[in-house]
Design a protein around this motif. Structure first.
Motif, PDB file in Angstrom:
ATOM      1  N   GLY A 100      57.849  72.537  66.777  1.00  0.00           N
ATOM      2  CA  GLY A 100      57.169  71.411  66.162  1.00  0.00           C
ATOM      3  C   GLY A 100      55.668  71.407  66.348  1.00  0.00           C
ATOM      4  N   ARG A 101      55.108  72.541  66.755  1.00  0.00           N
ATOM      5  CA  ARG A 101      53.663  72.628  66.970  1.00  0.00           C
ATOM      6  C   ARG A 101      53.089  73.747  66.131  1.00  0.00           C
ATOM      7  N   THR A 102      51.898  73.553  65.636  1.00  0.00           N
ATOM      8  CA  THR A 102      51.232  74.646  64.941  1.00  0.00           C
ATOM      9  C   THR A 102      50.888  75.727  65.960  1.00  0.00           C
ATOM     10  N   LEU A 103      50.756  76.946  65.485  1.00  0.00           N
ATOM     11  CA  LEU A 103      50.446  78.032  66.415  1.00  0.00           C
ATOM     12  C   LEU A 103      49.088  77.842  67.097  1.00  0.00           C
ATOM     13  N   PRO A 104      48.040  77.390  66.371  1.00  0.00           N
ATOM     14  CA  PRO A 104      46.774  77.144  67.083  1.00  0.00           C
ATOM     15  C   PRO A 104      46.904  76.056  68.148  1.00  0.00           C
ATOM     16  N   TRP A 105      47.670  74.991  67.860  1.00  0.00           N
ATOM     17  CA  TRP A 105      47.833  73.934  68.851  1.00  0.00           C
ATOM     18  C   TRP A 105      48.622  74.436  70.056  1.00  0.00           C
ATOM     19  N   LEU A 106      49.678  75.198  69.784  1.00  0.00           N
ATOM     20  CA  LEU A 106      50.464  75.761  70.878  1.00  0.00           C
ATOM     21  C   LEU A 106      49.604  76.683  71.732  1.00  0.00           C
ATOM     22  N   ALA A 107      48.696  77.414  71.077  1.00  0.00           N
ATOM     23  CA  ALA A 107      47.817  78.319  71.814  1.00  0.00           C
ATOM     24  C   ALA A 107      46.904  77.556  72.765  1.00  0.00           C
ATOM     25  N   ILE A 167      37.856  77.838  76.153  1.00  0.00           N
ATOM     26  CA  ILE A 167      38.457  78.183  74.857  1.00  0.00           C
ATOM     27  C   ILE A 167      39.374  77.051  74.394  1.00  0.00           C
ATOM     28  N   ALA A 168      40.123  76.440  75.322  1.00  0.00           N
ATOM     29  CA  ALA A 168      41.003  75.332  74.964  1.00  0.00           C
ATOM     30  C   ALA A 168      40.209  74.143  74.443  1.00  0.00           C
ATOM     31  N   ILE A 169      39.069  73.856  75.061  1.00  0.00           N
ATOM     32  CA  ILE A 169      38.240  72.731  74.601  1.00  0.00           C
ATOM     33  C   ILE A 169      37.715  72.998  73.194  1.00  0.00           C
ATOM     34  N   VAL A 170      37.157  74.171  72.989  1.00  0.00           N
ATOM     35  CA  VAL A 170      36.612  74.509  71.665  1.00  0.00           C
ATOM     36  C   VAL A 170      37.726  74.491  70.617  1.00  0.00           C
ATOM     37  N   GLY A 171      38.884  75.046  70.949  1.00  0.00           N
ATOM     38  CA  GLY A 171      39.989  75.075  70.007  1.00  0.00           C
ATOM     39  C   GLY A 171      40.501  73.692  69.667  1.00  0.00           C
ATOM     40  N   THR A 172      40.571  72.815  70.651  1.00  0.00           N
ATOM     41  CA  THR A 172      41.029  71.445  70.412  1.00  0.00           C
ATOM     42  C   THR A 172      40.060  70.683  69.524  1.00  0.00           C
ATOM     43  N   VAL A 173      38.772  70.787  69.819  1.00  0.00           N
ATOM     44  CA  VAL A 173      37.761  70.095  69.009  1.00  0.00           C
ATOM     45  C   VAL A 173      37.799  70.608  67.570  1.00  0.00           C
ATOM     46  N   ALA A 174      37.946  71.923  67.396  1.00  0.00           N
ATOM     47  CA  ALA A 174      38.002  72.487  66.046  1.00  0.00           C
ATOM     48  C   ALA A 174      39.209  71.950  65.279  1.00  0.00           C
ATOM     49  N   GLN A 175      40.366  71.888  65.950  1.00  0.00           N
ATOM     50  CA  GLN A 175      41.561  71.374  65.275  1.00  0.00           C
ATOM     51  C   GLN A 175      41.436  69.883  64.984  1.00  0.00           C
ATOM     52  N   LEU A 176      40.836  69.141  65.887  1.00  0.00           N
ATOM     53  CA  LEU A 176      40.637  67.719  65.668  1.00  0.00           C
ATOM     54  C   LEU A 176      39.749  67.477  64.450  1.00  0.00           C
ATOM     55  N   PHE A 188      39.306  69.493  61.960  1.00  0.00           N
ATOM     56  CA  PHE A 188      40.072  69.893  60.778  1.00  0.00           C
ATOM     57  C   PHE A 188      41.021  68.778  60.347  1.00  0.00           C
ATOM     58  N   MET A 189      41.714  68.191  61.289  1.00  0.00           N
ATOM     59  CA  MET A 189      42.666  67.133  60.959  1.00  0.00           C
ATOM     60  C   MET A 189      41.976  65.905  60.388  1.00  0.00           C
ATOM     61  N   LEU A 190      40.781  65.596  60.889  1.00  0.00           N
ATOM     62  CA  LEU A 190      40.083  64.389  60.472  1.00  0.00           C
ATOM     63  C   LEU A 190      39.339  64.552  59.156  1.00  0.00           C
TER      64      LEU A 190
END
Length: 444
Positions: free
Chosen positions: A381-388, A355-364, A366-368
């Protein structure tokens, strides 16, 4: 041979301005449509070719600028941008510069202009393309850039990412790792067009007068750093016919703005008049003039190239190893005699890590792919999805430690199949730990 063919009589009149459609033959024999904006009945006026920023060039901003320049007595050509083979992973600044020169030749042949008074204007990405075009042609009378960048495109994008993260209140690993490593990985994988393009040698080859303008509140190009670098480049070669201006309360493209991130409909006060006065006053107006650089939240920095251990190949191999380790453990669980006692820690590790891998890739992604400046509620200083995903990564690593610490009791009565499953699980967890460290999931 570069030529322009008028497609008919003037098509529209508004406030004594005339627009006329033309066809431009480019250096490779293909054609592009263009529109000339001029005062009604104009002859012998200065002219300018508008070179696009990134994207497909269809933004009405170019019509707005062209009409405003024509209203100020400068004939302007806006042409259709070449979009063939123009993607995030590939674009050819050299070819785009040739297109600008085709537009220059077309405009110089128009009766509304004085051929020796026609220059080139470039916005944003056009701030790399237009100087390249002018450096290649003695026919270009001058150069104007708006929001031009002295840094390579990849470094500029990393700076823009960091700038909007800071503005949104983000700090910590999300800022320090995610904002830059995502761009570095794209560059390393060859998926960032013209990533390392160097604008400075081109600037040093331009003998024509230069007017470079930056919005005081530019959030896409580092306005202060770029102004200083332009000045340094010109001074190194003894150039004196240049003007570097910082436009108050203006954003990247010369529009009025409240914070640099929004874009109000109207152009910033004084923007068009600045260009008009400079062009009409040439050559005297090009005497060296330099505004104070705009303030920046942080300085731009060149991106470090990927080390061998962090290359795209290594990253993909690491992800593949994680999937094979966890996948192998999960699939072999179908064999009853290979199952480990107390499987709960293994399930926690596998679920939290994936779940952490999928969540990180999704946020990456989104940012790009967005220019978001609001990231929702922040905590430390962290978004809730990133903190999760950080919490999930920490849970996975702690669970891996527990699994390793209990290995003796877990494997004491286990057969070869169970031991192999345990090895697969631990290898997957170790790979995940390395991956999480690189992407800042385990860094405050």
């Amino acid at each position: 041979m570069i030529a322009a063919i008028t497609l008919g009589a003037p098509m529209a009149h508004a406030n004594d301005l005339v627009t006329d459609g033309i066809s431009i033959t480019r250096s490779d024999g293909t054609t592009a449509s263009g529109t000339v904006y001029a005062p009604a009945g104009a002859t012998g006026l200065p002219g300018v070719v508008l070179v696009h920023g990134s994207g497909d060039g269809r933004d009405e901003h170019y019509d707005q600028v062209a009409a405003a320049l024509a209203g100020a007595g400068i004939v302007a050509l806006r042409y259709d941008k070449r979009t063939e083979d123009y993607t995030p992973a590939h674009r050819d600044y050299s070819l785009l510069a040739d297109d600008a020169l085709a537009g220059l030749a077309a405009l110089r042949n128009r009766p509304e202009v004085a051929p020796d008074r026609v220059g080139i204007w470039g916005l944003s990405e056009g701030g790399w393309v237009a100087p390249l075009a002018v450096s290649r042609s003695a026919d270009a009378a001058f150069l104007i850039t708006v929001g031009a960048n002295s840094f390579a495109p990849a470094a500029q994008q990393a700076w823009a990412n960091e700038t909007r993260f800071v503005a949104g209140g983000v700090r910590g690993s999300m800022l320090e790792v995610l904002a830059r490593n995502g761009i570095r990985q794209l560059v390393g994988a060859g998926q960032f067009a013209q990533a390392d393009y160097d604008a400075i040698p081109v600037l040093e080859r331009i003998p024509q007068p230069v007017l470079a303008i930056w919005g005081e509140l530019d959030r896409l190009t580092p306005p202060g750093d770029s102004l200083r670098d332009f000045q340094s480049a010109f001074e190194r070669v003894g150039k004196t016919n240049y003007t570097l201006r910082t436009l108050p309360n203006a954003q990247h493209g010369g529009h009025a703005t409240t914070d640099g991130f929004d874009k109000l409909p109207e152009l910033a006060p004084g923007y068009i008049q600045l260009m008009a006065d400079w062009v009409h006053g040439l050559p005297d107006s090009a005497a060296r003039q330099v505004d104070p650089p705009a303030a920046q939240g942080q300085s731009a920095e060149a991106l470090e190239p990927l080390s061998r251990w962090e290359s795209a190949t290594v990253q993909l191999s690491l992800l593949l190893g994680i999937v094979l380790g966890f996948g192998g453990y999960a699939l072999t669980g179908a064999v009853r005699r290979w199952r480990l006692p107390n499987p709960r820690p293994a399930r926690i590790l596998l679920s939290a890590a994936m779940i952490a891998i999928v969540g990180t890739v999704a946020q990456l992604l989104f940012m790009l792919t967005t220019r978001a400046t609001s990231f929702g509620p922040l905590l430390f200083g962290r978004t809730l999805p990133w903190l999760a995903v950080q919490l999930l990564a920490a849970l996975a690593v702690v669970t891996l430690g527990v699994i390793i610490a209990r290995s003796r009791s877990t494997l004491s009565d286990s057969g070869a199949g169970a031991r192999a499953r345990w090895i697969l699980l631990v290898c997957g967890g170790a790979g995940f730990t390395l991956w999480a460290l690189y992407w800042g999931l385990l860094i405050p």
